[in-house]
Design a protein around this motif. Sequence first.
Motif, PDB file in Angstrom:
ATOM      1  N   TYR A 172       0.853  -1.199   0.000  1.00  0.00           N
ATOM      2  CA  TYR A 172       0.000   0.000   0.000  1.00  0.00           C
ATOM      3  C   TYR A 172       0.887   1.248   0.000  1.00  0.00           C
ATOM      4  O   TYR A 172       1.852   1.340   0.765  1.00  0.00           O
ATOM      5  CB  TYR A 172      -0.888   0.048   1.247  1.00  0.00           C
ATOM      6  N   ILE A 225       0.909   5.722  -1.785  1.00  0.00           N
ATOM      7  CA  ILE A 225       0.281   6.741  -2.639  1.00  0.00           C
ATOM      8  C   ILE A 225       1.340   7.177  -3.653  1.00  0.00           C
ATOM      9  O   ILE A 225       2.328   7.815  -3.285  1.00  0.00           O
ATOM     10  CB  ILE A 225      -0.214   7.964  -1.825  1.00  0.00           C
ATOM     11  N   ASN A 253     -10.200   8.656   3.517  1.00  0.00           N
ATOM     12  CA  ASN A 253     -11.484   9.242   3.156  1.00  0.00           C
ATOM     13  C   ASN A 253     -12.508   8.168   2.793  1.00  0.00           C
ATOM     14  O   ASN A 253     -13.306   7.765   3.623  1.00  0.00           O
ATOM     15  CB  ASN A 253     -11.276  10.245   2.020  1.00  0.00           C
ATOM     16  N   LEU A 299     -13.763   4.845  -0.380  1.00  0.00           N
ATOM     17  CA  LEU A 299     -13.409   3.917  -1.447  1.00  0.00           C
ATOM     18  C   LEU A 299     -13.753   4.527  -2.798  1.00  0.00           C
ATOM     19  O   LEU A 299     -14.623   5.383  -2.894  1.00  0.00           O
ATOM     20  CB  LEU A 299     -14.188   2.609  -1.273  1.00  0.00           C
ATOM     21  N   GLY A 300     -13.068   4.049  -3.846  1.00  0.00           N
ATOM     22  CA  GLY A 300     -13.343   4.515  -5.192  1.00  0.00           C
ATOM     23  C   GLY A 300     -12.843   3.513  -6.211  1.00  0.00           C
ATOM     24  O   GLY A 300     -12.193   2.518  -5.859  1.00  0.00           O
ATOM     25  N   TRP A 325      -9.746   1.345  -5.011  1.00  0.00           N
ATOM     26  CA  TRP A 325      -8.810   2.085  -4.175  1.00  0.00           C
ATOM     27  C   TRP A 325      -9.477   2.779  -2.995  1.00  0.00           C
ATOM     28  O   TRP A 325     -10.693   2.914  -2.920  1.00  0.00           O
ATOM     29  CB  TRP A 325      -8.034   3.118  -4.988  1.00  0.00           C
ATOM     30  N   ALA A 326      -8.615   3.241  -2.089  1.00  0.00           N
ATOM     31  CA  ALA A 326      -9.018   4.112  -0.984  1.00  0.00           C
ATOM     32  C   ALA A 326      -8.315   5.438  -1.219  1.00  0.00           C
ATOM     33  O   ALA A 326      -7.176   5.464  -1.684  1.00  0.00           O
ATOM     34  CB  ALA A 326      -8.568   3.519   0.355  1.00  0.00           C
ATOM     35  N   ASP A 327      -8.994   6.537  -0.921  1.00  0.00           N
ATOM     36  CA  ASP A 327      -8.317   7.823  -1.077  1.00  0.00           C
ATOM     37  C   ASP A 327      -8.164   8.517   0.267  1.00  0.00           C
ATOM     38  O   ASP A 327      -8.508   7.970   1.317  1.00  0.00           O
ATOM     39  CB  ASP A 327      -9.016   8.710  -2.118  1.00  0.00           C
ATOM     40  N   ARG A 366      -4.272  12.250  -8.649  1.00  0.00           N
ATOM     41  CA  ARG A 366      -5.447  11.774  -7.911  1.00  0.00           C
ATOM     42  C   ARG A 366      -4.923  10.837  -6.830  1.00  0.00           C
ATOM     43  O   ARG A 366      -4.734   9.641  -7.075  1.00  0.00           O
ATOM     44  CB  ARG A 366      -6.396  11.039  -8.885  1.00  0.00           C
ATOM     45  N   HIS A 388      -4.360   8.176  -4.243  1.00  0.00           N
ATOM     46  CA  HIS A 388      -5.135   6.990  -3.876  1.00  0.00           C
ATOM     47  C   HIS A 388      -4.198   5.853  -3.475  1.00  0.00           C
ATOM     48  O   HIS A 388      -3.023   5.863  -3.804  1.00  0.00           O
ATOM     49  CB  HIS A 388      -6.036   6.556  -5.042  1.00  0.00           C
ATOM     50  N   THR A 414      -4.062   1.892  -3.993  1.00  0.00           N
ATOM     51  CA  THR A 414      -4.669   0.766  -4.707  1.00  0.00           C
ATOM     52  C   THR A 414      -4.821  -0.420  -3.757  1.00  0.00           C
ATOM     53  O   THR A 414      -3.868  -0.824  -3.090  1.00  0.00           O
ATOM     54  CB  THR A 414      -3.821   0.375  -5.940  1.00  0.00           C
TER      55      THR A 414
END
Length: 191
Positions: free
Chosen positions: A42, A44, A79, A81-82, A94-96, A127, A129, A131
């Motif tokens: 994990y 960014i 924040n 999930l996306g 992903w998570a942001d 952006r 995030h 993954t």
Amino acid sequence: MTRHHYFFAVKLPKETKEFLYEWIQTRKEGFPFARWVHPEDYHITLAFLGFAEKPKLERVMEKLKPILEKEASFTLTLNSLGVFGPKKEPRIFWADVEPSEQLFAIQKEVFEQCVETGFELDKKPFRPHITLARKWDSLNAFDTKTLVPIREEDGKTFSFNVKEIVLYETHLKQTPKYYEYATFPLAVPGG
């Protein structure tokens, strides 16, 4: 000879990786993705370099070291999930993190120094995030209602301190697959 990919990224603290992993494990059944990212991987991404020759890597590291050591460590907050890719069959899950001016400023600096050194980088807007998984693996369409906020059991947000930027080297045949090639500690405020 094996050629590796390289990328600069925010290193997540161990507790953050553990929290995210455990949080997603309790909900994983609702997300049938084919390949889950190992929690040690994990991060960014700030700038993806691709294949790189050692002299070029050395040059960009020399440029970034004095810049990053002046940057203060800072806090980020998970924040929600996306997904990236087609809405019904996303490619990336992903998570942001909540917006952070300092994160964007550091990413811009890293990006500019990489371009000045001669790296050709993706020009898409940054952006941030983390993954979590790749490749939707279900006959049913992905349900965007499952993209919920990430919260602790008591409903509070989860924040963490960013203390390091790392240049990772990719080892595709290993798990975890990202190796810390170089580490750039950020300044400790009041330190």
